[in-house]
Motif scaffolding. Structure first.
Motif, PDB file in Angstrom:
ATOM      1  N   SER B 157       0.843  -1.201   0.000  1.00  0.00           N
ATOM      2  CA  SER B 157       0.000   0.000   0.000  1.00  0.00           C
ATOM      3  C   SER B 157       0.873   1.243   0.000  1.00  0.00           C
ATOM      4  O   SER B 157       0.617   2.203  -0.743  1.00  0.00           O
ATOM      5  CB  SER B 157      -0.923   0.008   1.222  1.00  0.00           C
ATOM      6  N   ALA B 192      -4.757  -7.158  -4.182  1.00  0.00           N
ATOM      7  CA  ALA B 192      -5.964  -6.417  -3.765  1.00  0.00           C
ATOM      8  C   ALA B 192      -5.674  -5.469  -2.609  1.00  0.00           C
ATOM      9  O   ALA B 192      -6.274  -4.398  -2.500  1.00  0.00           O
ATOM     10  CB  ALA B 192      -7.066  -7.404  -3.378  1.00  0.00           C
ATOM     11  N   THR B 194      -3.438  -3.440  -2.117  1.00  0.00           N
ATOM     12  CA  THR B 194      -2.976  -2.099  -2.500  1.00  0.00           C
ATOM     13  C   THR B 194      -4.123  -1.095  -2.532  1.00  0.00           C
ATOM     14  O   THR B 194      -3.888   0.113  -2.468  1.00  0.00           O
ATOM     15  CB  THR B 194      -2.294  -2.104  -3.884  1.00  0.00           C
ATOM     16  N   ALA B 195      -5.358  -1.600  -2.609  1.00  0.00           N
ATOM     17  CA  ALA B 195      -6.532  -0.703  -2.589  1.00  0.00           C
ATOM     18  C   ALA B 195      -6.569   0.130  -1.312  1.00  0.00           C
ATOM     19  O   ALA B 195      -7.210   1.188  -1.269  1.00  0.00           O
ATOM     20  CB  ALA B 195      -7.824  -1.518  -2.731  1.00  0.00           C
ATOM     21  N   LYS B 198      -5.813   3.906  -1.374  1.00  0.00           N
ATOM     22  CA  LYS B 198      -6.699   4.833  -2.092  1.00  0.00           C
ATOM     23  C   LYS B 198      -7.603   5.568  -1.116  1.00  0.00           C
ATOM     24  O   LYS B 198      -8.479   4.964  -0.515  1.00  0.00           O
ATOM     25  CB  LYS B 198      -7.544   4.027  -3.069  1.00  0.00           C
ATOM     26  N   HIS B 206      -5.561   2.508  -9.660  1.00  0.00           N
ATOM     27  CA  HIS B 206      -6.805   2.668 -10.420  1.00  0.00           C
ATOM     28  C   HIS B 206      -7.304   1.323 -10.934  1.00  0.00           C
ATOM     29  O   HIS B 206      -8.489   1.173 -11.204  1.00  0.00           O
ATOM     30  CB  HIS B 206      -6.580   3.630 -11.583  1.00  0.00           C
ATOM     31  N   ILE B 208      -6.697  -3.033 -10.348  1.00  0.00           N
ATOM     32  CA  ILE B 208      -6.061  -4.163  -9.656  1.00  0.00           C
ATOM     33  C   ILE B 208      -6.386  -5.434 -10.436  1.00  0.00           C
ATOM     34  O   ILE B 208      -7.555  -5.735 -10.686  1.00  0.00           O
ATOM     35  CB  ILE B 208      -6.577  -4.293  -8.209  1.00  0.00           C
ATOM     36  N   PHE B 367     -11.130  -4.252  -9.589  1.00  0.00           N
ATOM     37  CA  PHE B 367     -10.908  -3.552  -8.315  1.00  0.00           C
ATOM     38  C   PHE B 367     -11.651  -4.307  -7.214  1.00  0.00           C
ATOM     39  O   PHE B 367     -12.321  -5.303  -7.476  1.00  0.00           O
ATOM     40  CB  PHE B 367     -11.371  -2.087  -8.401  1.00  0.00           C
ATOM     41  N   ASN B 369     -14.103  -3.803  -3.522  1.00  0.00           N
ATOM     42  CA  ASN B 369     -15.078  -2.851  -2.990  1.00  0.00           C
ATOM     43  C   ASN B 369     -14.904  -2.609  -1.484  1.00  0.00           C
ATOM     44  O   ASN B 369     -13.955  -3.087  -0.867  1.00  0.00           O
ATOM     45  CB  ASN B 369     -16.496  -3.324  -3.313  1.00  0.00           C
ATOM     46  N   ILE B 373     -12.179  -3.573   1.806  1.00  0.00           N
ATOM     47  CA  ILE B 373     -11.482  -2.541   2.603  1.00  0.00           C
ATOM     48  C   ILE B 373     -11.778  -2.750   4.083  1.00  0.00           C
ATOM     49  O   ILE B 373     -10.884  -2.710   4.931  1.00  0.00           O
ATOM     50  CB  ILE B 373     -11.933  -1.122   2.164  1.00  0.00           C
TER      51      ILE B 373
END
Lengths: 406, 406
Positions: B157, B192, B194-195, B198, B206, B208, B367, B369, B373
């Protein structure tokens, strides 16, 4: 009314915004400078009249610039070429009352400041133009070192330390060679800095490949085999810019197997293919790419402080009437480490490249000696961590609303 | 006299030694365990009778295990196959009075513990065998997550955050796409994660790419072009294990240009070649390789703490008479984050792979959702920095003198 203009140029570093912080704070605090503008995307922001007013930014975000890697204002790779370029620049300078110009960059950027300084003299425009140094490559002449180098050195020293522990773990029945591909197209300072991770003879890196020394595959293979027979594994830092004796880049030729198939790639992948194919040794390679020069989470405290200082001193020198200089760093002592700034005529800097001196490189050409360590070690000292929120660093978010075009 | 044996196996993590610390400290402090030995290079250390006595180590170095990445005792990739393997293992166990066995690893390693547990039952040998989980891949079933995952998620991240700021700086007149190649051959948890970097819509990543979703070049190119037209640049995290619809690895096929030349490489280089050639967009890619899983300098505090806990609890469970289980993590609440340990039968774990559930993945397949997260964010919380000396971390240096063979 006298305004100042600051911009960033070329490849970024993890501390270039610390220099921006130095320039902006010093300018904001000066009674002789009315406004400090930043050009968006380097000198292109002048051509496009995209200027952001630093008084409009949230002061908290300005403070965060100390901790924010990469270029917070956008960078560029533009070189000034024609008379029209200069006419346009000074048209904009005049329109916005720019009389102080601070350009933050490496070799090419210093050339740009120098040309702007000279053009101002030629047309009799009152301009104080000062270069603020920045490059991870550490290849600017006359300054002891360059802001950005200490932090990439720290990033890569930590990287090779951790990567070596990994290959050491796996070596008994799997991967035995680890290659860290580093930046450095012409000079090997960045690759060489990984030597700072070595505390014991057995520690990595065991081999450092620098562009200053022609690549010799036979000697390279010999050293890998020796190292593996001694320690069981081998850890290598390789500069992207290493060359064969004939001057061609090792990575540009790629790896050609016995069937004539060429595999192109970076230097890490090229060397790994050689070692796997010809020595039959399982090899891993890492390519940190941007991560190494934007890795602010592990920047050196010495580097951040010096980056702020060269920015703030650029303003001070300009207010003293100096122009046509780069702010250099002069080392005063090594232990405790102390440095100050000095003025270096841009004529001596522009487009020059400082290579690693021969006296820093070991006889076999594949490592650096105590003289290099003495030089580089103070530059990675100290941790200056950014603030964190929800597990990741908090970096500056500037508004960068551009002022109305006149 | 009852001794305990601990060993590490498989690919390493930045916190596997924190689990070692938990096991070793708990064993040293237990009056029911006489000696705690560690097998060098995983189960191979049993076959070779290379056992190190933890009472012989400097206690300060044992403390440093909390901060030391990779496998401090050496790892291995050996799978147990024949009856002879088991006969040898139990011969060694008997010789050294091993009645507690703790094996620290991922899917394959849990299979090994399970087989050893079952063999002990079969021959009536008094053994408490407990699996201590570890894998950056986060693909072990029944546990909420796996020690090692939180730290690689934090490392990546931070990496995508910093790498994205870099490409953002350069995008105006140079590189516009940045690709971060991540580990994850079968499951996409690592990519994933790395989201988590954001915070705003415009932030990277932007896109994944996960192995759970078949790679579709047309949709991928479409999203890159969309992103660049919106923000000026595009940042991508790509799992090394993404596959085409037919199940073949994207990286295994490499990139084939119009002349039929195939360029093999990792997924980063393959995608970068595609984008450069077909979209004519300058692209950079980073391959952190070992650095991502051994990057202890930026480990998650939650992860380190849990890694210690699963190690210590393994000893506690064994002393309570449990055998044939893996120590799992159970999430109690999310805010503040709280977890506890539980026992998971090894039969349910061994050789199973937990993929990202479909309900965590966005409709376009590129990506994750809010559900993802919510799941992953607590796991990267907190910084637990190692001590530093001369600019680099101080990691454990164990003596690892092996005891005399009996």
């Amino acid at each position: 009314m006298k305004n100042a203009l600051y911009a960033q140029s070329g490849g970024v570093t993890s501390v270039i915004n610390a220099s921006a912080y130095g320039v902006i704070k010093a300018a904001l605090n000066s009674k002789d400078i009315d406004n400090i503008y930043v050009a968006i995307n380097g000198i292109n922001g002048v051509f496009n009249e995209q200027l952001a007013d630093m008084k409009k930014e949230d002061p908290e975000q300005i403070e965060l610039l100390k901790f924010t890697p990469s270029s917070a204002f956008g960078s560029c790779r533009r070189k000034l070429k024609t008379e029209e370029d200069f006419i346009k620049i000074f048209e904009v300078f005049e329109k916005y009352n720019i009389h102080y110009f601070f350009y933050n960059g490496g070799n090419d950027s210093m050339d740009t400041v120098n040309k702007i300084h000279k053009y101002a003299q030629k047309i009799g425009y009152d301009l104080k133009a000062i270069g603020v140094p920045k490059t991870v490559d550490n290849d600017l002449p006359e300054t002891d070192h360059t802001p950005g180098f200490g932090s990439i050195a720290k990033y890569l020293s930590v990287a090779i330390l951790e990567g070596t522990l990994d290959v050491k773990s796996m070596a008994a029945d799997s991967t035995k060679v680890f290659i860290l591909e580093t930046m450095g197209r012409h000079a090997g300072w960045v690759a060489a800095s990984t030597a700072l991770a070595k505390r014991h003879e057995s520690d990595g890196p065991h081999i450092i490949l620098m562009p200053e020394v022609p690549f010799n595959k036979e000697k390279f293979f010999e050293k890998i085999k020796d190292t593996i027979s001694k320690y069981g594994y081998c850890s290598i830092a390789a500069s992207e810019g290493i060359k064969y004796k004939d001057g061609s880049f090792v990575s540009a030729r790629g790896y050609q197997d016995n069937f004539g198939n060429v595999q192109l790639g970076g230097i890490g992948s090229t060397l790994a293919n050689m070692i796997k194919t010809e020595l039959n040794i399982k090899t891993h390679y890492a390519v940190p790419d941007y991560l190494q020069r934007s890795g602010r989470h592990i920047s050196s405290q010495v580097d951040v402080n010096e980056a702020i200082n060269v920015g703030a001193m650029a303003v001070k020198y300009a207010l003293e009437g100096k122009s046509g200089f780069m702010v250099g760093i002069e080392r005063l002592m090594n232990s405790p480490y102390l440095s100050t700034t000095k003025l270096i005529p841009l004529d001596n800097v522009a487009n020059e490249t400082k290579l690693i001196p021969e006296e820093y490189i070991t006889e076999d050409g594949m490592f650096v000696n105590e003289k290099f360590i003495e030089y580089a070690l103070p530059l990675i000292e100290g941790e200056y961590y950014p603030p964190y929120l929800n597990g990741i660093p908090v970096y500056a978010r500037l508004k960068l609303e551009t002022i109305n075009k006149k």
